[in-house]
Write an enzyme that holds these catalytic residues in place. Structure first.
Site, PDB file in Angstrom:
ATOM      1  N   SER A 146       0.858  -1.200   0.000  1.00 59.68           N
ATOM      2  CA  SER A 146       0.000   0.000   0.000  1.00 59.68           C
ATOM      3  C   SER A 146       0.883   1.235   0.000  1.00 59.68           C
ATOM      4  O   SER A 146       1.997   1.199   0.540  1.00 59.68           O
ATOM      5  CB  SER A 146      -0.873   0.013   1.257  1.00 59.68           C
ATOM      6  OG  SER A 146      -1.490   1.283   1.415  1.00 59.68           O
ATOM      7  N   TYR A 159      -1.109   0.584  10.521  1.00 55.08           N
ATOM      8  CA  TYR A 159      -1.309  -0.111   9.231  1.00 55.08           C
ATOM      9  C   TYR A 159      -0.127   0.185   8.314  1.00 55.08           C
ATOM     10  O   TYR A 159       0.416  -0.719   7.664  1.00 55.08           O
ATOM     11  CB  TYR A 159      -2.620   0.382   8.612  1.00 55.08           C
ATOM     12  CG  TYR A 159      -2.913  -0.139   7.221  1.00 55.08           C
ATOM     13  CD1 TYR A 159      -3.368  -1.437   7.020  1.00 55.08           C
ATOM     14  CD2 TYR A 159      -2.760   0.682   6.094  1.00 55.08           C
ATOM     15  CE1 TYR A 159      -3.652  -1.912   5.744  1.00 55.08           C
ATOM     16  CE2 TYR A 159      -3.038   0.221   4.816  1.00 55.08           C
ATOM     17  CZ  TYR A 159      -3.482  -1.075   4.645  1.00 55.08           C
ATOM     18  OH  TYR A 159      -3.748  -1.541   3.381  1.00 55.08           O
TER      19      TYR A 159
HETATM   20  N1  LIG Z   1      -8.923  -1.474  -0.196  1.00 54.65           N
HETATM   21  C1  LIG Z   1      -7.976  -0.548  -0.137  1.00 54.65           C
HETATM   22  O1  LIG Z   1      -8.231   0.680  -0.090  1.00 54.65           O
HETATM   23  C2  LIG Z   1      -6.525  -0.969  -0.150  1.00 54.65           C
HETATM   24  C3  LIG Z   1      -5.556  -0.012  -0.417  1.00 54.65           C
HETATM   25  C4  LIG Z   1      -4.209  -0.386  -0.401  1.00 54.65           C
HETATM   26  C5  LIG Z   1      -3.861  -1.702  -0.113  1.00 54.65           C
HETATM   27  N2  LIG Z   1      -4.844  -2.612   0.154  1.00 54.65           N
HETATM   28  C6  LIG Z   1      -4.416  -3.968   0.492  1.00 54.65           C
HETATM   29  O2  LIG Z   1      -4.875  -4.863  -0.500  1.00 54.65           O
HETATM   30  C7  LIG Z   1      -5.152  -6.144   0.094  1.00 54.65           C
HETATM   31  C8  LIG Z   1      -6.553  -6.576  -0.312  1.00 54.65           C
HETATM   32  O3  LIG Z   1      -7.494  -5.624   0.193  1.00 54.65           O
HETATM   33  P1  LIG Z   1      -9.027  -5.610  -0.252  1.00 54.65           P
HETATM   34  O4  LIG Z   1      -9.389  -4.228  -0.600  1.00 54.65           O
HETATM   35  O5  LIG Z   1      -9.255  -6.692  -1.221  1.00 54.65           O
HETATM   36  O6  LIG Z   1      -9.719  -5.920   1.146  1.00 54.65           O
HETATM   37  P2  LIG Z   1     -10.775  -7.050   1.559  1.00 54.65           P
HETATM   38  O7  LIG Z   1     -11.757  -7.262   0.461  1.00 54.65           O
HETATM   39  O8  LIG Z   1     -11.253  -6.647   2.905  1.00 54.65           O
HETATM   40  O9  LIG Z   1      -9.879  -8.359   1.650  1.00 54.65           O
HETATM   41  C9  LIG Z   1      -8.993  -8.598   2.708  1.00 54.65           C
HETATM   42  C10 LIG Z   1      -8.770 -10.094   2.780  1.00 54.65           C
HETATM   43  O10 LIG Z   1      -7.898 -10.375   3.879  1.00 54.65           O
HETATM   44  C11 LIG Z   1      -8.453 -11.466   4.588  1.00 54.65           C
HETATM   45  N3  LIG Z   1      -7.977 -11.541   5.962  1.00 54.65           N
HETATM   46  C12 LIG Z   1      -8.075 -10.608   6.942  1.00 54.65           C
HETATM   47  N4  LIG Z   1      -7.542 -11.080   8.077  1.00 54.65           N
HETATM   48  C13 LIG Z   1      -7.091 -12.331   7.814  1.00 54.65           C
HETATM   49  C14 LIG Z   1      -6.458 -13.346   8.590  1.00 54.65           C
HETATM   50  N5  LIG Z   1      -6.177 -13.180   9.885  1.00 54.65           N
HETATM   51  N6  LIG Z   1      -6.147 -14.523   7.987  1.00 54.65           N
HETATM   52  C15 LIG Z   1      -6.430 -14.730   6.680  1.00 54.65           C
HETATM   53  N7  LIG Z   1      -7.040 -13.806   5.892  1.00 54.65           N
HETATM   54  C16 LIG Z   1      -7.368 -12.635   6.462  1.00 54.65           C
HETATM   55  C17 LIG Z   1      -9.944 -11.241   4.515  1.00 54.65           C
HETATM   56  O11 LIG Z   1     -10.620 -12.417   4.891  1.00 54.65           O
HETATM   57  P3  LIG Z   1     -12.054 -12.441   5.653  1.00 54.65           P
HETATM   58  O12 LIG Z   1     -13.050 -12.627   4.558  1.00 54.65           O
HETATM   59  O13 LIG Z   1     -11.954 -13.600   6.546  1.00 54.65           O
HETATM   60  O14 LIG Z   1     -12.191 -11.125   6.384  1.00 54.65           O
HETATM   61  C18 LIG Z   1     -10.061 -10.890   3.041  1.00 54.65           C
HETATM   62  O15 LIG Z   1     -10.036 -12.065   2.273  1.00 54.65           O
HETATM   63  C19 LIG Z   1      -4.967  -5.962   1.599  1.00 54.65           C
HETATM   64  O16 LIG Z   1      -3.692  -6.439   1.959  1.00 54.65           O
HETATM   65  C20 LIG Z   1      -5.028  -4.455   1.794  1.00 54.65           C
HETATM   66  O17 LIG Z   1      -4.279  -4.041   2.920  1.00 54.65           O
HETATM   67  C21 LIG Z   1      -6.159  -2.282   0.119  1.00 54.65           C
END
Ligand SMILES: NC(=O)c1ccc[n+]([C@@H]2O[C@H](COP(=O)([O-])OP(=O)(O)OC[C@H]3O[C@@H](n4cnc5c(N)ncnc54)[C@H](OP(=O)(O)O)[C@@H]3O)[C@@H](O)[C@H]2O)c1
Length: 253
Positions: A146, A159
């Site tokens: 990120s 974070y």
């Molecule tokens: N969305 C944004 O604005 C953004 C920006 C920059 C970077 N990112 C990064 O991109 C990645 C994907 O984000 P996203 O937007 O796709 O978010 P998301 O839809 O909330 O997906 C996050 C994933 O992480 C899983 N997770 C959380 N805690 C976990 C644990 N203890 N063990 C295994 N899995 C776990 C969640 O599973 P559950 O279904 O069990 O919750 C979900 O599958 C993340 O690393 C995030 O930090 C996101």
């Protein structure tokens, strides 16, 4: 393994319900008959997920239970995925939580959860995944870092710290894979309007999961090592890194 045209036939997703991972898989046009393992906490939710292929069909999806907070399970997870898939063409590393900065400042357990999920637990799976791809001599790891990891900001530094650590690890793994035939792509999105940011005020340069998926797929095809989404965030954050701390501190957010 990747077919002669470079299409992806097998994929493992860490964080199987991740909106960004699923948008990326859709944009990558998996080969017809592709097999995908979704690893994560919610097997019921993952079991209902369909992943499209380039033929307009659906990939064969199966699930593996995995909780990043049980970091020592990382190597077993990669071994189980390899047993199921054989060679792994793609490992998408998307598990992560945003957490709450204000809470993390007083509730250390919450801070530890953020750090252990996003950095420790993920690292414990990325390292054996890299080992596996190195041994295969091919494959791509995509790590969702990120822009928050590029400089510690008042609004999200716990974070940010987890992502800074993950980003450094990913860059190191990238170097360790050089010449092996396997590759690692670091993805640095800004604010994405979606599940993770639901209810939050949108930030400048906000984007969508579909735009992230398209940018990541394009970066994979071009063999890039890093991509910011949107692209403009690359130069913007390069500039932020040069700002003196007192000036940086006065920026909003
Ligand atoms: N969305 C944004 O604005 C953004 C920006 C920059 C970077 N990112 C990064 O991109 C990645 C994907 O984000 P996203 O937007 O796709 O978010 P998301 O839809 O909330 O997906 C996050 C994933 O992480 C899983 N997770 C959380 N805690 C976990 C644990 N203890 N063990 C295994 N899995 C776990 C969640 O599973 P559950 O279904 O069990 O919750 C979900 O599958 C993340 O690393 C995030 O930090 C996101």
């Amino acid at each position: 393994m990747n077919d002669a045209l470079g299409g992806i036939q097998t994929a493992l997703v860490l964080g199987g319900t991740s909106e960004l991972a699923l948008a990326t898989l859709a944009a990558l046009d998996l080969r017809p008959g592709a097999r995908v393992v979704l690893a994560g906490r919610d097997e019921q939710a993952m079991g209902g997920i369909a992943v499209p292929t380039s033929s307009g069909g659906k990939a064969e999806v199966s699930t593996l239970a995995w909780d990043a907070l049980h970091a020592s399970s990382g190597p077993a997870l990669i071994a189980a995925a390899a047993e199921r898939l054989g060679d792994i063409d793609l490992v998408l590393v998307a598990a992560g939580i945003l957490g709450e900065q204000a809470r993390a400042e007083t509730d250390v357990e919450h801070a530890v959860d953020i750090l252990c999920t996003n950095l420790v637990g993920v690292a414990a799976a990325v390292l054996p995944a890299a080992e596996r791809l190195r041994a295969q001599g091919h494959g791509t790891i995509i790590v969702f870092s990120s822009v928050a990891g590029l400089r510690g900001r008042r609004a999200n530094y716990v974070y940010g710290a987890s992502k800074a650590g993950l980003d450094a690890l990913a860059e190191g793994v990238q170097s360790s894979l050089a010449g092996s035939g396997a590759h690692l792509l670091v993805v640095r999105p800004g604010f994405v309007r979606g599940k993770m940011t639901d209810g939050m005020e949108s930030a400048p340069f906000a984007t969508t999961p579909e735009a992230v998926g398209a940018a990541v797929a394009d970066a994979v095809r071009k063999g890039r090592e890093a991509v910011h989404v949107p692209r403009l965030l690359g130069p913007v954050f390069a500039g932020f890194r040069l700002l003196p701390r007192p000036v940086f501190r006065r920026l909003p957010g």
